[in-house]
Design a protein around this motif. Sequence first.
Motif, PDB file in Angstrom:
ATOM      1  N   TYR A 169     138.822 -22.684  14.334  1.00  0.00           N
ATOM      2  CA  TYR A 169     139.454 -23.088  15.593  1.00  0.00           C
ATOM      3  C   TYR A 169     139.148 -22.033  16.646  1.00  0.00           C
ATOM      4  O   TYR A 169     139.064 -20.846  16.322  1.00  0.00           O
ATOM      5  N   ALA A 170     139.007 -22.456  17.906  1.00  0.00           N
ATOM      6  CA  ALA A 170     138.811 -21.489  18.982  1.00  0.00           C
ATOM      7  C   ALA A 170     139.944 -21.608  19.990  1.00  0.00           C
ATOM      8  O   ALA A 170     140.372 -22.712  20.321  1.00  0.00           O
ATOM      9  N   TYR A 171     140.436 -20.465  20.449  1.00  0.00           N
ATOM     10  CA  TYR A 171     141.402 -20.490  21.546  1.00  0.00           C
ATOM     11  C   TYR A 171     141.157 -19.328  22.488  1.00  0.00           C
ATOM     12  O   TYR A 171     140.398 -18.399  22.170  1.00  0.00           O
ATOM     13  N   THR A 172     141.761 -19.420  23.667  1.00  0.00           N
ATOM     14  CA  THR A 172     141.497 -18.440  24.716  1.00  0.00           C
ATOM     15  C   THR A 172     142.804 -17.877  25.263  1.00  0.00           C
ATOM     16  O   THR A 172     143.781 -18.596  25.418  1.00  0.00           O
ATOM     17  N   ILE A 173     142.776 -16.570  25.532  1.00  0.00           N
ATOM     18  CA  ILE A 173     143.906 -15.866  26.137  1.00  0.00           C
ATOM     19  C   ILE A 173     143.452 -15.412  27.522  1.00  0.00           C
ATOM     20  O   ILE A 173     142.337 -14.899  27.666  1.00  0.00           O
ATOM     21  N   ALA A 174     144.278 -15.630  28.541  1.00  0.00           N
ATOM     22  CA  ALA A 174     143.958 -15.141  29.888  1.00  0.00           C
ATOM     23  C   ALA A 174     145.197 -14.462  30.466  1.00  0.00           C
ATOM     24  O   ALA A 174     146.272 -15.060  30.496  1.00  0.00           O
ATOM     25  N   LYS A 176     141.625  -7.242  37.682  1.00  0.00           N
ATOM     26  CA  LYS A 176     142.684  -8.232  37.730  1.00  0.00           C
ATOM     27  C   LYS A 176     142.978  -8.991  36.435  1.00  0.00           C
ATOM     28  O   LYS A 176     144.104  -9.285  36.120  1.00  0.00           O
ATOM     29  N   GLY A 177     141.931  -9.350  35.709  1.00  0.00           N
ATOM     30  CA  GLY A 177     142.177 -10.276  34.602  1.00  0.00           C
ATOM     31  C   GLY A 177     141.604  -9.844  33.274  1.00  0.00           C
ATOM     32  O   GLY A 177     140.484  -9.342  33.197  1.00  0.00           O
ATOM     33  N   LEU A 178     142.412  -9.996  32.240  1.00  0.00           N
ATOM     34  CA  LEU A 178     141.911  -9.806  30.877  1.00  0.00           C
ATOM     35  C   LEU A 178     141.724 -11.198  30.285  1.00  0.00           C
ATOM     36  O   LEU A 178     142.636 -12.023  30.341  1.00  0.00           O
ATOM     37  N   THR A 179     140.564 -11.489  29.756  1.00  0.00           N
ATOM     38  CA  THR A 179     140.406 -12.753  29.053  1.00  0.00           C
ATOM     39  C   THR A 179     139.639 -12.529  27.758  1.00  0.00           C
ATOM     40  O   THR A 179     138.759 -11.673  27.703  1.00  0.00           O
ATOM     41  N   MET A 180     140.021 -13.262  26.732  1.00  0.00           N
ATOM     42  CA  MET A 180     139.249 -13.227  25.491  1.00  0.00           C
ATOM     43  C   MET A 180     139.332 -14.581  24.806  1.00  0.00           C
ATOM     44  O   MET A 180     140.340 -15.284  24.893  1.00  0.00           O
ATOM     45  N   SER A 181     138.224 -14.961  24.188  1.00  0.00           N
ATOM     46  CA  SER A 181     138.202 -16.184  23.388  1.00  0.00           C
ATOM     47  C   SER A 181     137.988 -15.771  21.945  1.00  0.00           C
ATOM     48  O   SER A 181     137.199 -14.860  21.658  1.00  0.00           O
ATOM     49  N   LEU A 182     138.726 -16.434  21.052  1.00  0.00           N
ATOM     50  CA  LEU A 182     138.734 -16.026  19.644  1.00  0.00           C
ATOM     51  C   LEU A 182     138.452 -17.213  18.748  1.00  0.00           C
ATOM     52  O   LEU A 182     138.845 -18.341  19.062  1.00  0.00           O
ATOM     53  N   SER A 234     145.399 -21.088  25.519  1.00  0.00           N
ATOM     54  CA  SER A 234     144.920 -22.469  25.428  1.00  0.00           C
ATOM     55  C   SER A 234     145.344 -22.999  24.051  1.00  0.00           C
ATOM     56  O   SER A 234     145.797 -22.234  23.198  1.00  0.00           O
ATOM     57  N   ASN A 235     145.209 -24.298  23.848  1.00  0.00           N
ATOM     58  CA  ASN A 235     145.352 -24.824  22.492  1.00  0.00           C
ATOM     59  C   ASN A 235     144.233 -24.233  21.644  1.00  0.00           C
ATOM     60  O   ASN A 235     143.155 -23.928  22.165  1.00  0.00           O
ATOM     61  N   ALA A 236     144.468 -24.069  20.348  1.00  0.00           N
ATOM     62  CA  ALA A 236     143.397 -23.659  19.444  1.00  0.00           C
ATOM     63  C   ALA A 236     142.773 -24.942  18.881  1.00  0.00           C
ATOM     64  O   ALA A 236     143.409 -25.644  18.099  1.00  0.00           O
ATOM     65  N   ILE A 237     141.583 -25.261  19.346  1.00  0.00           N
ATOM     66  CA  ILE A 237     140.961 -26.546  19.013  1.00  0.00           C
ATOM     67  C   ILE A 237     139.915 -26.362  17.922  1.00  0.00           C
ATOM     68  O   ILE A 237     139.109 -25.424  17.961  1.00  0.00           O
ATOM     69  N   ALA A 238     139.934 -27.270  16.944  1.00  0.00           N
ATOM     70  CA  ALA A 238     138.994 -27.188  15.817  1.00  0.00           C
ATOM     71  C   ALA A 238     137.557 -27.240  16.317  1.00  0.00           C
ATOM     72  O   ALA A 238     137.240 -27.955  17.267  1.00  0.00           O
ATOM     73  N   LEU A 239     136.692 -26.487  15.669  1.00  0.00           N
ATOM     74  CA  LEU A 239     135.272 -26.485  16.021  1.00  0.00           C
ATOM     75  C   LEU A 239     134.485 -27.412  15.094  1.00  0.00           C
ATOM     76  O   LEU A 239     133.284 -27.552  15.223  1.00  0.00           O
ATOM     77  N   GLU A 240     135.209 -28.025  14.144  1.00  0.00           N
ATOM     78  CA  GLU A 240     134.580 -28.973  13.214  1.00  0.00           C
ATOM     79  C   GLU A 240     135.451 -30.225  13.188  1.00  0.00           C
ATOM     80  O   GLU A 240     136.673 -30.123  13.177  1.00  0.00           O
ATOM     81  N   PRO A 280     138.640 -17.603  32.811  1.00  0.00           N
ATOM     82  CA  PRO A 280     138.503 -17.419  31.349  1.00  0.00           C
ATOM     83  C   PRO A 280     137.091 -17.815  30.910  1.00  0.00           C
ATOM     84  O   PRO A 280     136.866 -18.887  30.378  1.00  0.00           O
ATOM     85  N   PHE A 281     136.122 -16.917  31.180  1.00  0.00           N
ATOM     86  CA  PHE A 281     134.692 -17.234  31.064  1.00  0.00           C
ATOM     87  C   PHE A 281     134.264 -17.917  29.773  1.00  0.00           C
ATOM     88  O   PHE A 281     133.358 -18.736  29.751  1.00  0.00           O
ATOM     89  N   PHE A 282     134.899 -17.543  28.667  1.00  0.00           N
ATOM     90  CA  PHE A 282     134.401 -18.006  27.365  1.00  0.00           C
ATOM     91  C   PHE A 282     135.175 -19.189  26.805  1.00  0.00           C
ATOM     92  O   PHE A 282     134.945 -19.617  25.676  1.00  0.00           O
ATOM     93  N   GLU A 283     136.109 -19.721  27.612  1.00  0.00           N
ATOM     94  CA  GLU A 283     136.865 -20.889  27.163  1.00  0.00           C
ATOM     95  C   GLU A 283     135.929 -22.090  27.042  1.00  0.00           C
ATOM     96  O   GLU A 283     135.116 -22.346  27.932  1.00  0.00           O
ATOM     97  N   ASN A 284     136.031 -22.826  25.919  1.00  0.00           N
ATOM     98  CA  ASN A 284     135.180 -23.986  25.628  1.00  0.00           C
ATOM     99  C   ASN A 284     133.690 -23.634  25.496  1.00  0.00           C
ATOM    100  O   ASN A 284     132.842 -24.501  25.596  1.00  0.00           O
ATOM    101  N   ARG A 285     133.397 -22.344  25.312  1.00  0.00           N
ATOM    102  CA  ARG A 285     131.994 -21.942  25.167  1.00  0.00           C
ATOM    103  C   ARG A 285     131.670 -21.487  23.741  1.00  0.00           C
ATOM    104  O   ARG A 285     130.543 -21.113  23.459  1.00  0.00           O
ATOM    105  N   LEU A 286     132.685 -21.498  22.882  1.00  0.00           N
ATOM    106  CA  LEU A 286     132.446 -21.124  21.481  1.00  0.00           C
ATOM    107  C   LEU A 286     132.272 -22.408  20.688  1.00  0.00           C
ATOM    108  O   LEU A 286     133.200 -23.204  20.577  1.00  0.00           O
ATOM    109  N   GLN A 287     131.068 -22.626  20.193  1.00  0.00           N
ATOM    110  CA  GLN A 287     130.775 -23.871  19.489  1.00  0.00           C
ATOM    111  C   GLN A 287     130.045 -23.599  18.189  1.00  0.00           C
ATOM    112  O   GLN A 287     129.307 -22.618  18.065  1.00  0.00           O
ATOM    113  N   LEU A 288     130.267 -24.494  17.225  1.00  0.00           N
ATOM    114  CA  LEU A 288     129.597 -24.382  15.935  1.00  0.00           C
ATOM    115  C   LEU A 288     128.693 -25.578  15.715  1.00  0.00           C
ATOM    116  O   LEU A 288     128.994 -26.678  16.170  1.00  0.00           O
TER     117      LEU A 288
END
Length: 293
Positions: free
Chosen positions: A153-158, A4-10, A112-118, A221-229
Amino acid sequence: NMKKGLTMSLIIECGSANYGEGFGNITPLKKLTRASGESYSYISRQALRYNIIQQMGCDNTPVEAKGSGTKKVLQFHSDADIITYPEIDLFGYMKTDSGERATTRSAVVRLSNAIALEPYTGDTDYLTNMGLAARAKGEDNSIAQSEIHQSFYAYTIAIDLDRIGVDEVNGKVISIDNTEKANRLKKFLDTVMFLYRDIKGRRENLSPVFTVGGIYDIKNPFFENRLQLFKGNLKIDIIKQVIDSANLIKQNTEIGYLKGTFRNDNDIIEQLKPVTIKEFFDRMKQKVEEVYK
């Protein structure tokens, strides 16, 4: 039984790519503030959508103004359909007819918005038109200031794969064939892989340095808000926990990485066993083809 779903976080790396409403001669970045008190600049999903559609070459859906006076709104033309126009297939529409009834298609591709990781630390760029003022005898400089932030920056596509290329118009279901569905998504993925953004005389590279995702039976979107520096290190543990949280995630997840990007390079390569960014996108396109076979 279709997945059903394609999701990726970048993760991308770029500078000051989206500004808010200015005041006086100061142009502020779009920012979010966390409870920690730190501010993070972001690139809005609308900004990302604008660049994706433009670079996919499908920003040609006809529009019309509806309503009158102060209530006038611009919307996609009521005759535009998803078969002819990939833009409204992927990103949806809202159309109102003369009776003020609205037909809507919610977005199939969600960003999603692409939010800065710093965090943003208050840097500003000080600009003058010195070069021009010097040419015009007796004229003064103008001064402008822009906030600037260079960051990851990290953002997610679903994407709802079962909804691509299918729509209901006046009670009739219209659809495109599976080859075209796959082609639209592959074109979308190619665009995301080499995305860029023109802003204030700069061309910013939005091509990802890290990607994680896949095609799953659950649309979360499993990896949304899970990419952190943390101090230039990518937090690997969080990513591993998400992957290990369910078999369906473990079996269907791909990871892409541009080697040399983060400080804990060796750990990322050892523990996450990533492929190259190119290979990641090749695998995603292959998965898309399999879904629509």
